[in-house]
Design a protein around this motif. Structure first.
Motif, PDB file in Angstrom:
ATOM      1  N   LEU A  49       0.806  -1.218   0.000  1.00 32.29           N
ATOM      2  CA  LEU A  49       0.000   0.000   0.000  1.00 32.29           C
ATOM      3  C   LEU A  49       0.842   1.273   0.000  1.00 32.29           C
ATOM      4  O   LEU A  49       0.401   2.325  -0.457  1.00 32.29           O
ATOM      5  CB  LEU A  49      -0.922   0.020   1.230  1.00 32.29           C
ATOM      6  N   HIS A  50       2.039   1.186   0.525  1.00 33.71           N
ATOM      7  CA  HIS A  50       2.914   2.368   0.566  1.00 33.71           C
ATOM      8  C   HIS A  50       3.406   2.698  -0.844  1.00 33.71           C
ATOM      9  O   HIS A  50       3.728   1.808  -1.630  1.00 33.71           O
ATOM     10  CB  HIS A  50       4.102   2.117   1.487  1.00 33.71           C
ATOM     11  N   TYR A 106      -4.540  11.264  -1.916  1.00 33.36           N
ATOM     12  CA  TYR A 106      -5.270  10.263  -2.682  1.00 33.36           C
ATOM     13  C   TYR A 106      -6.752  10.607  -2.587  1.00 33.36           C
ATOM     14  O   TYR A 106      -7.305  10.692  -1.493  1.00 33.36           O
ATOM     15  CB  TYR A 106      -5.020   8.856  -2.119  1.00 33.36           C
ATOM     16  N   GLY A 127      -4.230   5.860  -7.348  1.00 33.66           N
ATOM     17  CA  GLY A 127      -4.588   5.371  -6.020  1.00 33.66           C
ATOM     18  C   GLY A 127      -5.870   5.912  -5.443  1.00 33.66           C
ATOM     19  O   GLY A 127      -6.065   5.883  -4.222  1.00 33.66           O
ATOM     20  N   VAL A 129      -9.499   6.205  -3.983  1.00 40.16           N
ATOM     21  CA  VAL A 129     -10.377   5.285  -3.249  1.00 40.16           C
ATOM     22  C   VAL A 129     -11.799   5.490  -3.761  1.00 40.16           C
ATOM     23  O   VAL A 129     -12.340   6.595  -3.672  1.00 40.16           O
ATOM     24  CB  VAL A 129     -10.332   5.558  -1.734  1.00 40.16           C
ATOM     25  N   ASP A 147      -7.377   0.923   6.362  1.00 34.65           N
ATOM     26  CA  ASP A 147      -6.114   0.390   5.837  1.00 34.65           C
ATOM     27  C   ASP A 147      -5.287   1.487   5.173  1.00 34.65           C
ATOM     28  O   ASP A 147      -4.067   1.578   5.389  1.00 34.65           O
ATOM     29  CB  ASP A 147      -6.388  -0.737   4.837  1.00 34.65           C
ATOM     30  N   ARG A 148      -5.941   2.303   4.378  1.00 34.35           N
ATOM     31  CA  ARG A 148      -5.212   3.351   3.652  1.00 34.35           C
ATOM     32  C   ARG A 148      -4.714   4.443   4.596  1.00 34.35           C
ATOM     33  O   ARG A 148      -3.578   4.922   4.467  1.00 34.35           O
ATOM     34  CB  ARG A 148      -6.130   3.946   2.569  1.00 34.35           C
ATOM     35  N   HIS A 153      -1.514   7.078   4.065  1.00 34.28           N
ATOM     36  CA  HIS A 153      -2.084   7.810   2.936  1.00 34.28           C
ATOM     37  C   HIS A 153      -2.949   8.958   3.446  1.00 34.28           C
ATOM     38  O   HIS A 153      -3.724   8.786   4.385  1.00 34.28           O
ATOM     39  CB  HIS A 153      -2.952   6.881   2.086  1.00 34.28           C
ATOM     40  N   LEU A 155      -5.967  10.810   2.562  1.00 40.07           N
ATOM     41  CA  LEU A 155      -7.122  10.759   1.683  1.00 40.07           C
ATOM     42  C   LEU A 155      -7.760  12.140   1.604  1.00 40.07           C
ATOM     43  O   LEU A 155      -7.851  12.850   2.600  1.00 40.07           O
ATOM     44  CB  LEU A 155      -8.145   9.749   2.206  1.00 40.07           C
TER      45      LEU A 155
END
Length: 270
Positions: A49-50, A106, A127, A129, A147-148, A153, A155
């Protein structure tokens, strides 16, 4: 909001600018996308994910896009380094370039965008969502958010729920703020409010960069590319807000809305 303006015909010289800027911008965007996808083939199996490398490609492309368009790009304030999300007002498709140009973020977008030609491909590659309004998927989407966010991340979402003419900030919907009040997140998360201000080219309608209602994307893109002179965009990064300081999503959303609106010029705060 006032009715959408009637599109004006593009003169011959405007079509020349459309061709020059459009081709250059397309080469930049899709060339950058190709490089990003190739790097992601290596980055993903190593970092999961990174994404330590590919967001720099996105930032480079977005910064250069404003040079191609001839738009002035200004920022104020410090980008948040803490864990959490970014919230901004939404005026135009240009927000994608504006908010990616200086900060590694993101986007959170409705699931329909994933199927849009061109834009959907770019969104997936960078990336984004995607969320579905189906309540049956709420738990799955909550897990994706967690998770993100826990992966570091930042968002970014638009609580207004729609784009505007750029002259107002609509009331913020609190739904997506609920995700930050889970036991896994609320003690670690921060929200950075961001105000985006577009200023039209001299002599043009103040709403020149606004894209709202039933306005056609293609027509608006052509209008921007054809402009003999461009205006500017200003991004104001406000101080981050700690989620733990608020009892619920509604009070948090109301406070963030107030901060974002305070960054607008006085005549746009109504």
């Amino acid at each position: 909001m006032p009715p959408e303006p009637i599109p004006e015909p593009i003169p011959f010289t405007g079509w020349i600018r459309v061709a020059l800027r459009g081709v250059t911008l397309a080469l930049l965007v899709f060339g950058g996308l190709l490089i990003l996808l190739l790097l992601r083939l290596v980055e993903r199996p190593i970092y999961g994910l990174h994404r330590p490398v590919t967001p720099h490609i996105t930032q480079f492309v977005c910064r250069k896009a404003f040079r191609i368009l001839g738009m002035e790009f200004k920022t104020h304030g410090q980008r948040m380094e803490l864990r959490g999300a970014v919230v901004a007002n939404h005026s135009s498709w240009l927000d994608i370039f504006t908010l990616n140009a200086r900060k590694r973020i993101y986007f959170v977008s409705k699931s329909e965008v994933a199927g849009w030609p061109g834009i959907g491909w770019l969104a997936r590659a960078t990336g984004t969502v995607f969320i579905n309004r189906d309540r049956k998927e709420a738990k799955v989407q909550q897990q994706v958010f967690e998770d993100r966010l826990l992966a570091g991340h930042k968002l970014l979402f638009f609580p207004e729920g729609t784009s505007t003419d750029g002259m107002v900030v609509l009331p913020f919907k609190s739904t997506l703020f609920q995700a930050f009040f889970s036991d896994h997140l609320r003690h670690e998360m921060h929200i950075q409010p961001v105000t985006v201000i577009y200023r039209a080219p001299e002599g043009a309608d103040d709403r020149f960069y606004g894209w709202w209602g039933e306005m056609d994307f293609g027509g608006h893109l052509l209008k921007v590319l054809a402009a003999p002179k461009q205006g500017s965009v200003e991004v104001v990064y406000h101080e981050p807000i700690r989620v733990d300081d608020f009892p619920n999503r509604k009070t948090l959303a109301a406070h963030v809305e107030e901060v974002v609106r305070s960054g607008m010029p006085p005549e746009r705060r109504g």
